[in-house]
Design a protein around this motif. Sequence first.
Motif, PDB file in Angstrom:
ATOM      1  N   ARG A   1       0.832  -1.198   0.000  1.00 43.13           N
ATOM      2  CA  ARG A   1       0.000   0.000   0.000  1.00 43.13           C
ATOM      3  C   ARG A   1       0.864   1.244   0.000  1.00 43.13           C
ATOM      4  NH1 ARG A   1      -3.533  -1.382   4.825  1.00 43.13           N
ATOM      5  NH2 ARG A   1      -2.738   0.629   5.458  1.00 43.13           N
ATOM      6  N   ASP A   2       0.371   2.279  -0.662  1.00 41.43           N
ATOM      7  CA  ASP A   2       1.133   3.518  -0.778  1.00 41.43           C
ATOM      8  C   ASP A   2       1.453   4.137   0.568  1.00 41.43           C
ATOM      9  OD1 ASP A   2       1.339   3.397  -3.519  1.00 41.43           O
ATOM     10  OD2 ASP A   2      -0.397   4.696  -3.892  1.00 41.43           O
ATOM     11  N   SER A   3       0.528   4.062   1.520  1.00 37.36           N
ATOM     12  CA  SER A   3       0.766   4.673   2.832  1.00 37.36           C
ATOM     13  C   SER A   3       1.884   3.945   3.585  1.00 37.36           C
ATOM     14  CB  SER A   3      -0.513   4.693   3.671  1.00 37.36           C
ATOM     15  OG  SER A   3      -0.987   3.377   3.885  1.00 37.36           O
ATOM     16  N   ILE A   4       1.930   2.631   3.457  1.00 36.55           N
ATOM     17  CA  ILE A   4       2.979   1.850   4.112  1.00 36.55           C
ATOM     18  C   ILE A   4       4.319   2.136   3.428  1.00 36.55           C
ATOM     19  CG2 ILE A   4       3.848  -0.484   4.533  1.00 36.55           C
ATOM     20  CD1 ILE A   4       0.914  -1.375   4.789  1.00 36.55           C
ATOM     21  N   LYS A   5       4.294   2.157   2.107  1.00 32.27           N
ATOM     22  CA  LYS A   5       5.510   2.431   1.333  1.00 32.27           C
ATOM     23  C   LYS A   5       6.067   3.807   1.690  1.00 32.27           C
ATOM     24  CE  LYS A   5       6.938   2.087  -3.475  1.00 32.27           C
ATOM     25  NZ  LYS A   5       6.462   1.840  -4.832  1.00 32.27           N
ATOM     26  N   LYS A   6       5.174   4.791   1.827  1.00 32.18           N
ATOM     27  CA  LYS A   6       5.602   6.139   2.180  1.00 32.18           C
ATOM     28  C   LYS A   6       6.213   6.167   3.582  1.00 32.18           C
ATOM     29  CE  LYS A   6       4.086  10.889   2.625  1.00 32.18           C
ATOM     30  NZ  LYS A   6       2.970  11.817   2.671  1.00 32.18           N
ATOM     31  N   ALA A   7       5.583   5.480   4.527  1.00 32.91           N
ATOM     32  CA  ALA A   7       6.085   5.435   5.908  1.00 32.91           C
ATOM     33  C   ALA A   7       7.454   4.758   5.960  1.00 32.91           C
ATOM     34  CB  ALA A   7       5.091   4.710   6.811  1.00 32.91           C
TER      35      ALA A   7
ATOM     36  N   GLU B   1      10.050   7.160   4.477  1.00 31.37           N
ATOM     37  CA  GLU B   1      10.401   8.224   5.424  1.00 31.37           C
ATOM     38  C   GLU B   1      11.320   7.697   6.521  1.00 31.37           C
ATOM     39  OE1 GLU B   1       6.627   9.764   6.677  1.00 31.37           O
ATOM     40  OE2 GLU B   1       6.326  10.873   4.806  1.00 31.37           O
TER      41      GLU B   1
END
Length: 106
Positions: free
Chosen positions: A2-8, A11
């Motif tokens: 998921r994009d949110s996990i990938k982004k986290a 970071e």
Amino acid sequence: MRDSIKKAIGETVQDIMNSGFKTSFTEKELNSLGVTIPEVQLSTHQIKEIRETLNVSQTVFAKLLNVSPSSIRQWEQGKRQPTGSTRVLLDLLKRSPNILDYRLKA
């Protein structure tokens, strides 16, 4: 992923790298996580300002950086730009002006 996990994760990896921990990520892995290594941009004014902060002549600055005095003059006049590792070293000097003090022997 998921994009949110990938982004986290991206970071977190960026924070790990910024904190100085040793990592062994490949460029492909970093790109897939959205982590970038920004290009160092220095103006002619910034290069001259770095040298003046160190309070050294162009000749001494050239010896510290292991480049020719002509290169320093050309960078400060905007005729040429530093490249590669010299650009990164100048960026480090901008952030930590005392980083090359060990090269000045009394």
